[in-house]
Design a protein around this motif. Sequence first.
Motif, PDB file in Angstrom:
ATOM      1  N   ALA A  27       0.819  -1.211   0.000  1.00 48.69           N
ATOM      2  CA  ALA A  27       0.000   0.000   0.000  1.00 48.69           C
ATOM      3  C   ALA A  27       0.855   1.264   0.000  1.00 48.69           C
ATOM      4  O   ALA A  27       0.458   2.291  -0.576  1.00 48.69           O
ATOM      5  CB  ALA A  27      -0.935   0.002   1.217  1.00 48.69           C
ATOM      6  N   ILE A  28       2.009   1.226   0.646  1.00 50.86           N
ATOM      7  CA  ILE A  28       2.872   2.414   0.685  1.00 50.86           C
ATOM      8  C   ILE A  28       3.748   2.526  -0.558  1.00 50.86           C
ATOM      9  O   ILE A  28       4.622   3.388  -0.630  1.00 50.86           O
ATOM     10  CB  ILE A  28       3.744   2.415   1.954  1.00 50.86           C
ATOM     11  N   GLY A  29       3.553   1.600  -1.528  1.00 54.60           N
ATOM     12  CA  GLY A  29       4.248   1.761  -2.794  1.00 54.60           C
ATOM     13  C   GLY A  29       5.304   0.733  -3.121  1.00 54.60           C
ATOM     14  O   GLY A  29       5.878   0.758  -4.222  1.00 54.60           O
ATOM     15  N   MET A  30       5.612  -0.183  -2.196  1.00 51.65           N
ATOM     16  CA  MET A  30       6.611  -1.229  -2.513  1.00 51.65           C
ATOM     17  C   MET A  30       5.998  -2.230  -3.490  1.00 51.65           C
ATOM     18  O   MET A  30       4.884  -2.716  -3.265  1.00 51.65           O
ATOM     19  CB  MET A  30       7.077  -1.943  -1.238  1.00 51.65           C
ATOM     20  N   LYS A  31       6.706  -2.513  -4.531  1.00 57.63           N
ATOM     21  CA  LYS A  31       6.212  -3.452  -5.537  1.00 57.63           C
ATOM     22  C   LYS A  31       6.123  -4.859  -4.950  1.00 57.63           C
ATOM     23  O   LYS A  31       6.909  -5.247  -4.088  1.00 57.63           O
ATOM     24  CB  LYS A  31       7.126  -3.464  -6.760  1.00 57.63           C
ATOM     25  N   LYS A  32       5.126  -5.598  -5.458  1.00 57.81           N
ATOM     26  CA  LYS A  32       4.942  -6.962  -4.967  1.00 57.81           C
ATOM     27  C   LYS A  32       6.186  -7.836  -5.176  1.00 57.81           C
ATOM     28  O   LYS A  32       6.497  -8.704  -4.364  1.00 57.81           O
ATOM     29  CB  LYS A  32       3.744  -7.603  -5.662  1.00 57.81           C
ATOM     30  N   ALA A  33       6.895  -7.585  -6.275  1.00 56.83           N
ATOM     31  CA  ALA A  33       8.098  -8.367  -6.555  1.00 56.83           C
ATOM     32  C   ALA A  33       9.147  -8.166  -5.471  1.00 56.83           C
ATOM     33  O   ALA A  33       9.807  -9.120  -5.024  1.00 56.83           O
ATOM     34  CB  ALA A  33       8.660  -7.996  -7.911  1.00 56.83           C
ATOM     35  N   LYS A  34       9.310  -6.910  -4.984  1.00 55.29           N
ATOM     36  CA  LYS A  34      10.283  -6.635  -3.937  1.00 55.29           C
ATOM     37  C   LYS A  34       9.853  -7.251  -2.608  1.00 55.29           C
ATOM     38  O   LYS A  34      10.683  -7.726  -1.826  1.00 55.29           O
ATOM     39  CB  LYS A  34      10.479  -5.134  -3.795  1.00 55.29           C
ATOM     40  N   VAL A  35       8.551  -7.217  -2.336  1.00 55.70           N
ATOM     41  CA  VAL A  35       8.057  -7.858  -1.127  1.00 55.70           C
ATOM     42  C   VAL A  35       8.338  -9.354  -1.167  1.00 55.70           C
ATOM     43  O   VAL A  35       8.770  -9.966  -0.171  1.00 55.70           O
ATOM     44  CB  VAL A  35       6.544  -7.605  -0.973  1.00 55.70           C
TER      45      VAL A  35
END
Length: 556
Positions: free
Chosen positions: A404-412
């Motif tokens: 939600a704060i902008g981190m891409k799903k790939a990085k998560v």
Amino acid sequence: MYILKNAFRNVWRSKGRNILMAIIIFVIAVSLCIGLSIRQAAASARESALEGMSITAQISVDRSAMMNNAKGESDGDSDEEMHFDKSSFSGFSDSLSIDELEVYADASTVEDFYYTITSSLDGTDDIEPVTSSSSSADEASSDDSDSDDSGSNSDVPDDIGGGKMNDAGQGGGMSISGNGDFSIIGYSDDDAMTDFLDGTSTITDGSVFEAGTSDYDCIISEELATYNSVSVGDTITLANPNDEDETYDLTVVGIYSTENSSDSNGMSQMFSAADPSNEIYMSYTALKAIVDNSESVAETTTDDDGNESSTAVYSQTSGTYVFASVDDYDVFCEEVYDLGLSEDYTVSSTDVSSYEQSLVPLETLSTIAGYFLIVIIIIGTLILVVLNIFSIRERKYEIGVLTAIGMKKAKVAVQFVAEMLIVTLFAVIIGGAVGAVSSVPVANVLLESQVTSTQETSDNQQQAFGIEVGGGKVNMGDMSDAELPDDISGSADSVSSDSSAKGGINSYITEIDSAVNLTVLLELLGICVLLALIASAVSVTAIMRYDPLKILSNRD
């Protein structure tokens, strides 16, 4: 860098869950290390042993192939039994001549070639064979001289008495009865006398006959010399078992002692020529001259069935090829047929087959370890996948906040994978260290159990059959400890052997001295990382599927 730092922070923050994960991976790592070590030890034992061995091989008749070729085609109904054509099987016992064997000695892989000729002659008044009953006969009184003596030739049936064995009737061809009191062996050169090269036999008086000599010089065993009061320089007279008037005078130029057991095969009780004490050695050239002379004066008769019988001295030639490595031997097995060898013959090596048999317990344990590894990998993967599923469910809100704060799903997803790899590497390092220390004693306990099981099977078979059979102890033949590589003879880092002197050198690989090396550690690391990635794939799938807004709105 942020992802990596956050991954370390999350690992420390969720200590309980990650410690449980690490313990599971630790157990998997230790189990894998032991299993991989056993398999590596088996591979190392085979490779180091065969590389250090001087491989010898022989060409012999392939009886199975000749039997198949002798089967006639049935006519008509498929239910009709196959007809065995005996006439086409007349070459059953045919061995290649030395000239034919030398053709294959020109193969590029052959390092050396030597050959022998074996025959059999009877004793005369000058010399008598040593028999298993000699001692008891000497102790018996003269009043009992006519009593039953199981070891004397006089009490053996006519077809066996005197050591003669009638081979008549094989395929309708020529039969030659030729087993006399003594086994005469002619050697092409010193390299062919392997018993003397490996120390099994030693000259104690006189010297070995000159290689290639045509003189009838011979060497005899100490037992035979003592039994007949023969000394170096004496002349002994031997006779054709099929014609007692055909005799040959041999000069004794040396006397030897041997470590070979006289009763190692049990045949010496029936045939004196089978007793190593009754083996007489001379040059190939001299013995071949005796055989040729016997053939030139032999009488041949034909019975009513068309079987021919000859009074010629029986003889058999045998060639031995020497190779620098097993790879050369394997190439020769194919190359020899390109040089014209018939499919009715086969190439075999007692050196290779004997040592492979000595590895049976270790190879069996290696196979069991392979199945064990498969089970560990499957169970470990399932456990890690389940733990990751619960971990993702617990951290679903964290995933929603990050996306939600902008981190891409790939990085998560990468962060979650990094956390899993950190825990995995930590557990593998400790598990690998523990596994390296415990693998040798654990493997040796398992190997000892496997050797005991194999040996019990061997003993049961030996009791059942009265002889040592294929599944039992391995007869290493002419291989002495001196010929075995350092890492096999019992002093090296990989394996050691346990030998028994009964019936030759019987050996199993019974101990692993070191099993973990860089290869094992790399395999361990690779498998554990692969498991971690497979388990992490569940996390990645879930993260990529989650909708951050729904996660946050549905939070209780």
